[in-house]
Design an enzyme around this catalytic site. Sequence first.
Site, mmCIF file in Angstrom:
data_model
loop_
_atom_site.group_PDB
_atom_site.id
_atom_site.type_symbol
_atom_site.label_atom_id
_atom_site.label_comp_id
_atom_site.label_asym_id
_atom_site.label_seq_id
_atom_site.Cartn_x
_atom_site.Cartn_y
_atom_site.Cartn_z
ATOM 1 N N LYS A 35 0.967 -1.190 0.101
ATOM 2 C CA LYS A 35 -0.172 0.022 -0.019
ATOM 3 C C LYS A 35 1.041 1.342 -0.056
ATOM 4 O O LYS A 35 2.144 1.028 0.158
ATOM 5 C CB LYS A 35 -0.798 0.013 1.107
ATOM 6 N N TYR A 255 17.534 29.584 8.287
ATOM 7 C CA TYR A 255 16.489 30.104 8.861
ATOM 8 C C TYR A 255 16.268 30.155 10.162
ATOM 9 O O TYR A 255 16.782 29.158 10.942
ATOM 10 C CB TYR A 255 14.943 29.569 8.124
HETATM 11 C C1 LIG Z 1 -0.436 -1.872 6.645
HETATM 12 C C2 LIG Z 1 -0.641 -3.101 7.170
HETATM 13 C C3 LIG Z 1 0.091 -4.064 7.470
HETATM 14 C C4 LIG Z 1 1.764 -4.187 7.543
HETATM 15 O O1 LIG Z 1 2.130 -3.615 8.514
HETATM 16 P P1 LIG Z 1 3.987 -3.230 8.922
HETATM 17 O O2 LIG Z 1 3.887 -2.716 10.365
HETATM 18 O O3 LIG Z 1 4.258 -2.603 7.827
HETATM 19 O O4 LIG Z 1 4.292 -4.801 8.630
HETATM 20 C C5 LIG Z 1 -0.390 -5.484 7.802
HETATM 21 N N1 LIG Z 1 -1.621 -5.639 8.065
HETATM 22 C C6 LIG Z 1 -2.419 -4.611 7.737
HETATM 23 C C7 LIG Z 1 -3.967 -4.773 7.844
HETATM 24 C C8 LIG Z 1 -2.132 -3.155 7.519
HETATM 25 O O5 LIG Z 1 -3.062 -2.475 7.100
#
Ligand SMILES: *Cc1c(COP(=O)(O)O)cnc(C)c1O
Length: 365
Positions: A35, A255
């Site tokens: 994702k 800055y």
């Molecule tokens: C994003 C997500 C993961 C992965 O989590 P990590 O901590 O990056 O391994 C696993 N399960 C779900 C439902 C997620 O949304």
Amino acid sequence: MSRPTQAHIDLAAIRHNFHLAKRLVGGAQVLAVIKANAYGHGAVAVARALETQADALGVACSEEALELRESGIRAPIVLLEGIFEPLERQWLDRLNLTPVVHNRQQLNWLLEARPRQPLGVWLKLNTGMHRLGLAPQQASAAYTELSRCPHIDRVVLMTHFARADEAASAPTDAQLACFKRHCAGIAAPRSLANSAAILSRPDSHADWVRPGIMLYGLDPLDHDTPQAADLRPALRFESALTAVRELAVGESIGYGGRFVCTRPTRVGVVAAGYADGYPRHAPDGTPVAVNGTRTQLIGRVSMDMLTVDLTELPQAQPGDPVELWGPQISATSVAAASGTISYELLTSLSRRVPLHYYNATAADT
Ligand SMILES: *Cc1c(COP(=O)(O)O)cnc(C)c1O
């Protein structure tokens, strides 16, 4: 024409990390979480690198799935938050997607769907994260409804841990026990583990695991484990020095004049700033590597530039390479200094930073 601010992504490292996850979980199936543009690494490239090995890919929404299908990715795809409106059901069918179901409304939408081919579903239970998921007491009834539905042919039971990254195990123990108790007697595969649980909770591996951050080589745990020692950071966020100057005691940098020199100071200007995704809140002392040598940020990060201490690096000159994070400077350490987590840094790399892919090692392990 080429600004030196770029991200180099080692796809062999991603495959290596995937195989590490696979090895740690024995026979469990692996859903590779890609994702948010594969945590900033480029979803299509990462999907291609893992497609023949991952049992499924996980994305947050249909738009992310569409990008993968349009690029020819054919692996099973799970929508980790399910669909957001009933019209989206057409995409499940057209793109062959497996939705999560986390509430009654989504359940009804799917029961009332008329897909051309049967759908798979991941039924999400809330065991203590208190964000998404059906009450665990509803697991059995919801499962029965789904399994009686003629156009639903596979159900995976899932839950998500809130605190698997912590050394203290009690909260995860409680979620695990809750899940087990309420799923007892349901004949369906189970999925609980994110990266943190893959690395530290073998008792949660079950039938499907869902690694995200570890695929990119970063350790989510707040404590050391031998399992995580094998991870290889896949992304190197790099830039270069574009100017070097000598400042006298009492002169300040950038800055707000946040950093004031208390000794004669050699300052390097680096062509990367918060508009590239470097955290503006990074304090003086945040680690950075110039020519492979660790030094530190001094002065406030600006939009297109940041400044580093070269006092101990008298040879450094404009054009020299700078690693902002990667194999040498862990994104976790930059994140910790800046009051955030590696996940946020990785997903914040901006459009201005070109991604370059390579394979550092031929072997897949
Ligand atoms: C994003 C997500 C993961 C992965 O989590 P990590 O901590 O990056 O391994 C696993 N399960 C779900 C439902 C997620 O949304």
